[in-house]
Write an enzyme that holds these catalytic residues in place. Structure first.
Site, mmCIF file in Angstrom:
data_model
loop_
_atom_site.group_PDB
_atom_site.id
_atom_site.type_symbol
_atom_site.label_atom_id
_atom_site.label_comp_id
_atom_site.label_asym_id
_atom_site.label_seq_id
_atom_site.Cartn_x
_atom_site.Cartn_y
_atom_site.Cartn_z
ATOM 1 N N ASP A 76 52.423 -4.116 -11.909
ATOM 2 C CA ASP A 76 53.160 -3.930 -10.960
ATOM 3 C C ASP A 76 54.560 -2.894 -11.516
ATOM 4 O O ASP A 76 55.250 -3.468 -12.559
ATOM 5 C CB ASP A 76 53.964 -5.292 -10.379
ATOM 6 C CG ASP A 76 52.891 -6.151 -9.757
ATOM 7 O OD1 ASP A 76 51.847 -5.934 -9.808
ATOM 8 O OD2 ASP A 76 53.357 -6.748 -8.849
ATOM 9 N N LYS B 83 54.656 -2.283 -2.726
ATOM 10 C CA LYS B 83 55.223 -3.586 -2.951
ATOM 11 C C LYS B 83 56.637 -3.313 -2.541
ATOM 12 O O LYS B 83 57.286 -2.312 -3.060
ATOM 13 C CB LYS B 83 55.014 -4.246 -4.245
ATOM 14 C CG LYS B 83 55.789 -5.430 -4.579
ATOM 15 C CD LYS B 83 55.349 -6.097 -5.807
ATOM 16 C CE LYS B 83 56.279 -7.007 -6.562
ATOM 17 N NZ LYS B 83 55.921 -7.606 -7.856
ATOM 18 N N LYS C 144 52.080 -5.525 -0.471
ATOM 19 C CA LYS C 144 52.511 -6.742 -0.991
ATOM 20 C C LYS C 144 54.227 -7.118 -0.789
ATOM 21 O O LYS C 144 54.843 -6.360 -1.393
ATOM 22 C CB LYS C 144 52.306 -6.560 -2.590
ATOM 23 C CG LYS C 144 53.021 -8.006 -3.299
ATOM 24 C CD LYS C 144 52.625 -8.159 -4.699
ATOM 25 C CE LYS C 144 53.260 -9.226 -5.594
ATOM 26 N NZ LYS C 144 53.316 -9.119 -7.019
#
Lengths: 282, 303
Positions: B140, B203, B239
């Site tokens: 991430d 995300k 996400k």
């Protein structure tokens, strides 16, 4: 000049706010002559669930507030009740009390809050003990609040019954969700207004109105309710509550359908005794 | 990727209708999902969890405990879960990898000077390599929001491309940190750039900045994913992370994904929740559906 009367909306009291029931339902409360007294919120199990969440959230802060402060706040409830005595008398009369009985009930409710206010910093000393043990330790037992207490107020008493249930629960540091009398609900909403302006943190007391038989199973089955007080003369209700309470070993206290008398033992009903061992120093 | 990524043509983007997006997102909050549908949605949500701990006080013990919970969220019911992944800091990847073993739960690691991204590219890339080397299946990354707001779109593009290269086989999730991007238009631009540069997931947030994930901002990103798919045929995952604390909200996200992107995205390969406190609320709601009793946090492990 004639004017339109402004009628009061009887709502619930959850988390220091006065929401309508999420279900949107209400029931009609009729006076002696069949006149409409009020549309009363017909609370649902979701209202109850929300009230338990609010009670759980406020519990620790209220427990950790010092006993003196808890007493002050209870005394303040009495003060504000005194100022609004007439409104309560009117509501009691509308629900069938005689003027003399209404007056007496309101005064008793005020005195009851003063009574429990006094106990706030004394009951702990009374119910604590230093225990003899056969080792070099001090051994203390002290009461601590049980947690979130659900209560079903007496059906036959509008104000005094409700007050006599709320006061001992909260003075001991618990938070509570109380179901008001179904046939005498008017004072419950007004009492909530009193409580709300007394500096009691939102969520410590939550008051619901609604159908007793509908809500009772949820009160007794909720896993996050630590204790339950039921004022009822009905063996079926008592059995239901005790059966459902088994799942999370709720503490159940049964009382007759009448106001609880003033007694520190009602505080003790929702206290758990915690024992501490401490080594004896030189 | 066989062909090198190409910087997207940002001129094709139209302005986001802020009021429209917020109204649309509001609609998802008015849905009511009941009974079996609710139960299956709750169970689905559990399998989409990136169970996350990103705190200075994280320890190997806490990470192992979290991994155990991710693998079997509800000890008494093996049919629940497992979660998609656990998400940790690079230093704890090895511990997490060892703990999840062959269970199928992936290990995700934040990297690239998370959460601010304010470090030299060299260090940020080496952090990715370190995490991947330690066994991370997913990375991430954070983008440089300062650069983005400054209009250095190509710089952001290059950043993501280089991070993607550094990831190798590991999947790359690109954190836009929407709470710092000011407008939905910037969110949309950032989404386009990240997807074009090779992101496997986009995300919303690090969870360290408020506001974190919201329904409207997620909707903007979902629509970006939709358009990107229409143009290129590649399915990018989504996400939302941070601020999704209860089951009700999680279900609203699922409804939104279903109605925006369709069923193909309702899998853990294409949709994840980044959350630390959501797990227990989902579990409590599942138990409520199964038993009819409202649950208490006292009966669910805290981590």
């Amino acid at each position: 000049m004639s004017r339109l009367t402004v009628n009061k909306t009887y709502k619930l009291y959850i988390g220091g706010k006065f929401p309508r029931t999420e279900s949107g339902r209400y029931y009609e409360l009729k006076g002696k002559k069949g006149n409409l007294l009020a549309n009363v919120s017909h609370g649902s199990r979701k209202d109850f669930r929300n009230a338990v969440v609010a009670a759980r959230k406020s519990f620790r802060g209220w427990w950790e507030a010092n006993a003196y402060l808890r007493g002050q706040i209870l005394y303040r409830i009495a003060e504000i009740l005194e100022g609004r005595a007439e409104q309560f008398e009117d509501e009691l009369r509308a629900q069938g009390s005689t003027p003399a009985a209404a007056r007496k009930e309101v005064l008793k409710a005020i005195d009851l809050f003063v009574h429990y206010a006094g106990w706030s910093d004394k009951f702990q000393a009374l119910f604590s003990s230093v225990n003899p043990v056969a080792s070099p330790h001090f051994n203390f037992s002290v009461p601590e609040p049980t947690g979130v207490v659900a209560a079903v107020a007496p059906e036959r008493s509008g104000l005094l019954g409700l007050s006599s249930v709320i006061a001992p629960i909260i003075v001991g540091g618990n938070s509570g969700v109380v179901l008001a009398s179904q046939s005498r609900p008017l004072c419950s909403v007004t009492l909530a207004e009193v409580i709300n302006s007394s500096d009691l943190p939102g969520g410590v007391v939550n008051i619901l109105t609604g159908m007793r038989d509908e809500l009772l199973p949820h009160l007794s089955s909720h896993m996050d309710v630590n204790a339950l007080l039921l004022c009822s003369d009905d063996p079926a209700e008592q059995k239901l509550v005790q059966g459902e309470a088994v799942e999370n070993v709720k503490r159940v206290r049964l009382h007759p359908d009448a106001p609880l008398d003033e007694s520190p033992y009602h505080i003790l009903d929702f206290q758990e005794i915690k024992t501490t061992w401490h080594p004896v120093g030189v | 990727m066989s062909t090198p990524p190409i910087f997207p043509d940002l001129r094709i983007l139209s302005t986001i209708d802020q009021v429209g997006v917020e109204e649309r997102a509001q609609r998802f909050q008015a849905r009511s999902i009941k009974k079996e549908s609710k139960l299956s949605a709750l169970k689905l949500a559990i399998t989409m969890l990136d169970v996350t701990t990103l705190e200075g006080k994280d320890s190997p013990g806490k990470v192992r405990q979290m991994c155990a919970k991710a693998m079997r969220p509800l000890p008494e019911d093996p049919s629940i879960g497992p979660a998609s992944a656990v998400c940790v800091y690079p230093r704890l990847v090895r511990v997490a990898k060892e703990a999840v073993g062959e269970s199928g739960v992936k290990v995700a690691s934040v990297a690239t000077a998370f959460p601010s991204g304010q470090s030299r590219m060299k260090e940020r890339l080496s952090e990715i390599r370190y995490a991947v080397g330690a066994g991370a299946d997913e990375i991430d990354m954070v983008i440089s929001r300062g650069k983005l707001l400054h209009g250095e779109f190509r710089g952001i593009f290059d950043e993501v491309v280089r991070c993607k290269e550094a990831c190798g086989e590991a999947h790359l999730k690109v954190i836009l940190e929407t709470g710092e991007l000011q407008t939905y238009d910037t969110v949309r631009v950032a989404s386009e750039i990240a997807m074009a540069a090779g992101a496997d997931f986009i995300k919303t947030s690090t969870g360290k900045v408020q506001p974190a994930a919201t329904l409207p901002v997620t909707l903007v990103m979902l629509e970006a994913i939709q358009d990107f798919h229409d143009r290129t045929g590649r399915m990018v995952g989504m996400k939302p992370a941070g601020g999704i604390g209860n089951a009700k909200l999680a279900l609203q996200y699922l409804v939104m994904v279903k109605e925006t992107l369709g069923k193909a995205w309702l899998t853990k390969e294409k949709f994840r929740f980044g959350a630390s406190s959501l797990t227990n609320d989902l579990l409590m709601q599942i138990r409520k559906q199964q038993t009819g009793r409202y649950q208490s946090a006292d009966y669910f492990s805290k981590d």
